[in-house]
Motif scaffolding. Structure first.
Motif, short mmCIF file in Angstrom:
data_model
loop_
_atom_site.label_atom_id
_atom_site.label_comp_id
_atom_site.label_asym_id
_atom_site.label_seq_id
_atom_site.Cartn_x
_atom_site.Cartn_y
_atom_site.Cartn_z
N THR A 132 9.49 47.76 -27.14
CA THR A 132 8.72 46.62 -27.62
C THR A 132 7.45 46.39 -26.82
OG1 THR A 132 10.04 45.15 -26.24
CG2 THR A 132 10.74 45.44 -28.54
N HIS A 133 7.41 46.81 -25.59
CA HIS A 133 6.23 46.61 -24.75
C HIS A 133 5.40 47.89 -24.60
CE1 HIS A 133 6.37 42.55 -22.80
NE2 HIS A 133 7.50 42.55 -23.45
N ALA A 134 5.74 48.94 -25.33
CA ALA A 134 5.06 50.22 -25.15
C ALA A 134 3.55 50.10 -25.39
CB ALA A 134 5.65 51.28 -26.06
N HIS A 135 3.14 49.36 -26.41
CA HIS A 135 1.70 49.22 -26.68
C HIS A 135 1.00 48.50 -25.53
CE1 HIS A 135 3.15 45.28 -28.07
NE2 HIS A 135 1.89 44.85 -28.07
N LEU A 136 1.69 47.58 -24.87
CA LEU A 136 1.10 46.86 -23.73
C LEU A 136 1.05 47.75 -22.49
CD1 LEU A 136 2.81 43.51 -24.57
CD2 LEU A 136 0.35 43.93 -24.58
N ASP A 137 2.06 48.57 -22.29
CA ASP A 137 2.03 49.51 -21.17
C ASP A 137 0.88 50.51 -21.35
OD1 ASP A 137 4.16 48.15 -20.11
OD2 ASP A 137 5.61 49.78 -20.30
N GLU A 138 0.63 50.91 -22.60
CA GLU A 138 -0.51 51.81 -22.87
C GLU A 138 -1.83 51.09 -22.61
OE1 GLU A 138 -0.59 55.08 -23.32
OE2 GLU A 138 1.55 54.91 -22.93
N ASP A 139 -1.89 49.81 -23.01
CA ASP A 139 -3.08 49.01 -22.74
C ASP A 139 -3.31 48.90 -21.23
OD1 ASP A 139 -5.31 47.31 -23.49
OD2 ASP A 139 -4.07 45.59 -22.89
N LEU A 140 -2.23 48.69 -20.48
CA LEU A 140 -2.31 48.63 -19.01
C LEU A 140 -2.88 49.93 -18.45
CD1 LEU A 140 1.05 46.92 -18.04
CD2 LEU A 140 -1.23 46.19 -17.28
N ARG A 141 -2.36 51.06 -18.91
CA ARG A 141 -2.83 52.36 -18.43
C ARG A 141 -4.33 52.51 -18.68
NH1 ARG A 141 2.04 53.76 -20.30
NH2 ARG A 141 3.45 54.71 -18.80
N ALA A 142 -4.76 52.18 -19.89
CA ALA A 142 -6.18 52.31 -20.24
C ALA A 142 -7.04 51.37 -19.40
CB ALA A 142 -6.38 52.04 -21.73
N LEU A 143 -6.60 50.14 -19.23
CA LEU A 143 -7.33 49.17 -18.41
C LEU A 143 -7.50 49.67 -16.99
CD1 LEU A 143 -5.73 45.71 -19.31
CD2 LEU A 143 -8.18 46.22 -19.27
N LEU A 144 -6.39 50.08 -16.40
CA LEU A 144 -6.41 50.50 -15.00
C LEU A 144 -7.16 51.82 -14.80
CD1 LEU A 144 -2.74 49.50 -14.17
CD2 LEU A 144 -4.82 48.41 -13.27
N ALA A 145 -7.02 52.73 -15.75
CA ALA A 145 -7.71 54.02 -15.64
C ALA A 145 -9.23 53.83 -15.74
CB ALA A 145 -7.22 54.98 -16.72
N GLY A 146 -9.65 52.86 -16.54
CA GLY A 146 -11.08 52.66 -16.75
C GLY A 146 -11.74 51.64 -15.84
N ASP B 281 8.78 49.88 -19.88
CA ASP B 281 8.62 48.44 -20.13
C ASP B 281 8.21 47.68 -18.86
OD1 ASP B 281 8.99 48.38 -22.83
OD2 ASP B 281 11.09 47.77 -22.76
N ALA B 282 7.27 48.25 -18.13
CA ALA B 282 6.82 47.66 -16.87
C ALA B 282 6.11 46.33 -17.06
CB ALA B 282 5.91 48.63 -16.13
N SER B 283 5.71 46.03 -18.30
CA SER B 283 5.05 44.76 -18.56
C SER B 283 6.02 43.70 -19.09
CB SER B 283 3.90 44.95 -19.56
OG SER B 283 4.40 45.46 -20.78
N ALA B 284 7.28 44.06 -19.26
CA ALA B 284 8.27 43.14 -19.82
C ALA B 284 8.96 42.33 -18.72
CB ALA B 284 9.32 43.91 -20.62
N LYS B 285 9.16 41.04 -18.99
CA LYS B 285 9.89 40.18 -18.05
C LYS B 285 11.30 40.75 -17.81
CE LYS B 285 11.29 35.37 -17.40
NZ LYS B 285 11.24 34.02 -17.97
N ALA B 286 11.88 41.34 -18.84
CA ALA B 286 13.22 41.93 -18.72
C ALA B 286 13.16 43.37 -18.20
CB ALA B 286 13.92 41.89 -20.07
N GLY B 287 11.97 43.83 -17.87
CA GLY B 287 11.81 45.17 -17.32
C GLY B 287 12.23 45.20 -15.86
N PRO B 288 11.56 46.01 -15.06
CA PRO B 288 11.93 46.10 -13.64
C PRO B 288 11.70 44.76 -12.93
CG PRO B 288 9.87 47.25 -14.06
CD PRO B 288 10.41 46.85 -15.39
N PRO B 289 12.43 44.48 -11.86
CA PRO B 289 12.25 43.21 -11.13
C PRO B 289 10.81 43.00 -10.64
CG PRO B 289 14.27 44.26 -10.43
CD PRO B 289 13.55 45.25 -11.31
N ALA B 290 10.10 44.08 -10.33
CA ALA B 290 8.66 44.00 -10.05
C ALA B 290 7.96 44.42 -11.33
CB ALA B 290 8.29 44.93 -8.90
N HIS B 291 7.27 43.47 -11.97
CA HIS B 291 6.64 43.79 -13.25
C HIS B 291 5.26 43.16 -13.37
CE1 HIS B 291 9.35 40.30 -13.84
NE2 HIS B 291 8.25 39.78 -14.33
#
Length: 181
Positions: A3-17, A41-51
């Protein structure tokens, strides 16, 4: 696809650029990218404890005042921000949504400045349960003249502060963010 895959991709693009303005911000950028590679799901609240989280510093049009929230759980004056929702179209959109929700300002009264402003990684106190650390991505938004905030359930107070007279105990990372604004 999660469910958060599109946001994780957005994160990658943001950080890479993003061109980090300092060596410390560059190290965080690299750490954030490494965290994305290891955690689904690194951007999900239910993902890893550090998110990842998204936040937004609201400034007035003249750049003379900032709008801060006295956070209910943390007990300190902070910028607006929080968890990224699966329904957010982007991480920047999550930051703007959080600013609208927590400030009580109408969505049309805030204009997000283009581009990421700052990264901040911080451990969380005992007021939080499952979350142990936030990897925050921060933006700056400009409020329309005459914008009047309304205290939300997440805040004890919301107030405008002169940029040269921030509340006592304001964290260095927020002072740096104010200086960037």
């Amino acid at each position: 696809m999660t469910t958060h895959a599109h946001l994780d991709e957005d994160l990658r693009a943001l950080l890479a650029g993003w061109s980090a303005p300092t060596d410390a911000q560059e190290r965080l950028r690299q750490d954030y990218l490494a965290h994305l590679e290891v955690h689904e799901d690194a951007s999900a609240k239910a993902g890893p404890p550090a998110h990842f989280t998204a936040s937004c510093l609201v400034v007035d049009e003249a750049g003379e005042q900032v709008l801060l929230t006295l956070h209910r759980k943390v007990g300190r004056w902070l910028q607006f921000g929080g968890h990224i929702e699966a329904s957010d179209a982007s991480v920047a959109g999550a930051a703007l949504r959080e600013a609208v929700e927590e400030s009580g300002l109408p969505s049309g009264s805030l204009a997000l400045r283009p581009g990421l402003a700052q990264l901040d990684r911080h451990a969380l106190g005992s007021g939080f349960t499952r979350c142990t650390e936030h990897l925050d991505l921060r933006w700056i938004a400009v409020a329309a003249a005459g914008s009047q905030p309304v205290v939300s359930e997440e805040s004890l107070d919301v107030a405008w502060w002169p940029v040269d007279a921030l509340p006592r105990g304001t964290e260095d990372s927020i002072r740096e963010l104010v200086a960037l604004a």
